[in-house]
Design an enzyme around this catalytic site. Structure first.
Site, mmCIF file in Angstrom:
data_model
loop_
_atom_site.group_PDB
_atom_site.id
_atom_site.type_symbol
_atom_site.label_atom_id
_atom_site.label_comp_id
_atom_site.label_asym_id
_atom_site.label_seq_id
_atom_site.Cartn_x
_atom_site.Cartn_y
_atom_site.Cartn_z
ATOM 1 N N LYS A 11 39.392 34.215 42.212
ATOM 2 C CA LYS A 11 38.245 33.460 42.759
ATOM 3 C C LYS A 11 36.940 33.991 42.178
ATOM 4 C CE LYS A 11 36.411 36.793 45.564
ATOM 5 N NZ LYS A 11 35.209 37.497 45.324
ATOM 6 N N ASP A 137 39.922 38.722 52.544
ATOM 7 C CA ASP A 137 39.924 37.601 51.588
ATOM 8 C C ASP A 137 41.293 36.935 51.439
ATOM 9 O OD1 ASP A 137 37.268 37.763 50.992
ATOM 10 O OD2 ASP A 137 37.508 38.842 49.095
#
Ligand code: ATP
Length: 290
Positions: A11, A137
């Site tokens: 990401k 996350d």
């Protein structure tokens, strides 16, 4: 099915703000997360013994309980009483300790893979709940796409897909500990907070240029101050035609977004021959198809 091959995507953060430090030491964030085409390859295979064995192409990566993949697999094994062992081949491509959630996405993918391999029938929500026990996350790495992440990273709101563009990643030859960056972050009246709601508004209007114009990462105040090379990479990105560039997460990876695919390719080769980036990747945004 005895084996499963999966891609664990990295990401970037299109915006990263730290709202406040909580009494328990955690930081409350508002981040716009975006999955990209860069990925690690994970192969999970059932074995005839009961242990979890990890093999990886990076000699310096732990393969014991300190590897997040190991943690993810043992968590599932314990929760669902799985006795059979698992052999994992982890081919790392995502830079390590670079602000791209490499470990979290491997853990997320391992949870997803275990669910399939052992026919556990867990929902995405179940997997995200387990993921949160491994790291803030990890739930996002299970959800993927363009997402607003709040709280300590566990409150997730999907956003419309970010408009198409090329993504150039340049990681200088330094590593950054996420913990160090957060511990050294000083929030005061002078802190310039990125306009996360503004970025979201432009994403909703599919206005690539205005959205990029508001990009900001409050953690740059720590990492860029310590490593000016991050600023130098951003300047070069603009010179090479990026419509915007930013440090991802706690760094030190820097990404540039390009609407001109030819300029992106040229910039990729320029960075390859420069001494600014130790690792350089040209890729796309990635959107899961639900
Ligand atoms: P984030 O963007 O979530 O802050 P990061 O990209 O900065 O993450 P990681 O690549 O996840 O950082 O690595 C952080 C630490 O986690 C490293 O020191 C590494 O040794 C450890 N680690 C454990 N498992 C893994 C894994 N599967 N892949 C990469 N690092 C791992």
């Amino acid at each position: 099915m005895n084996s499963i091959k999966l891609k664990a995507h990295a990401k970037i953060n299109l915006g990263l703000d730290v709202v406040r430090k909580r009494e328990d030491g955690y930081h409350e964030v508002r981040m716009i997360m975006q999955t990209i085409g860069l990925y690690d390859k994970l192969t999970l295979s059932r074995t005839n013994n009961s242990s979890v064995i990890i093999n990886t192409n990076l000699h310096y990566l732990p393969t014991d309980e300190n590897n997040l993949v190991y943690k993810a697999i043992t968590l599932i094994k314990k929760e669902y009483g799985i006795k059979q062992g698992v052999y994992v081949n982890l081919e790392k491509k995502i830079p390590v300790a670079a602000g791209m959630a490499g470990g979290s996405t491997d853990a997320a993918t391992a949870l997803y893979g275990m669910n399939r391999l052992f026919h556990l029938n867990l929902s995405k929500g179940d997997l995200m709940g387990l993921g949160l026990r491994l790291g803030a996350d990890v739930p996002y790495c299970i959800m993927r796409g363009t997402v607003l992440s709040e709280g300590i990273g566990e409150v997730l709101t999907p956003l419309p897909p970010f408009p198409v563009c090329r993504v150039l990643i340049v990681k200088p030859g330094i590593s950054m500990s996420t913990r160090y960056v957060y511990e050294n972050l000083k929030l005061d009246a002078q802190t310039k907070h990125p306009d996360i709601d503004g970025i979201i508004g432009y994403i909703k209007n599919k206005d690539l240029h205005r959205a990029v114009g508001l990009f900001g990462n409050v953690l740059e105040t720590v990492t860029e101050k310590e490593y000016p090379i991050i600023g130098e990479i951003k300047v070069k990105m603009s010179e090479y035609g990026a419509i915007g560039s930013l440090m991802s997460g706690s760094g030190p990876s820097v990404f540039g977004l390009f609407d001109d695919f030819k300029k992106a390719e040229k910039a990729f080769y320029q960075f390859k021959i420069s001494n600014l980036g130790k690792q350089v990747f040209l890729t796309n945004l990635y959107h899961p198809c639900y």
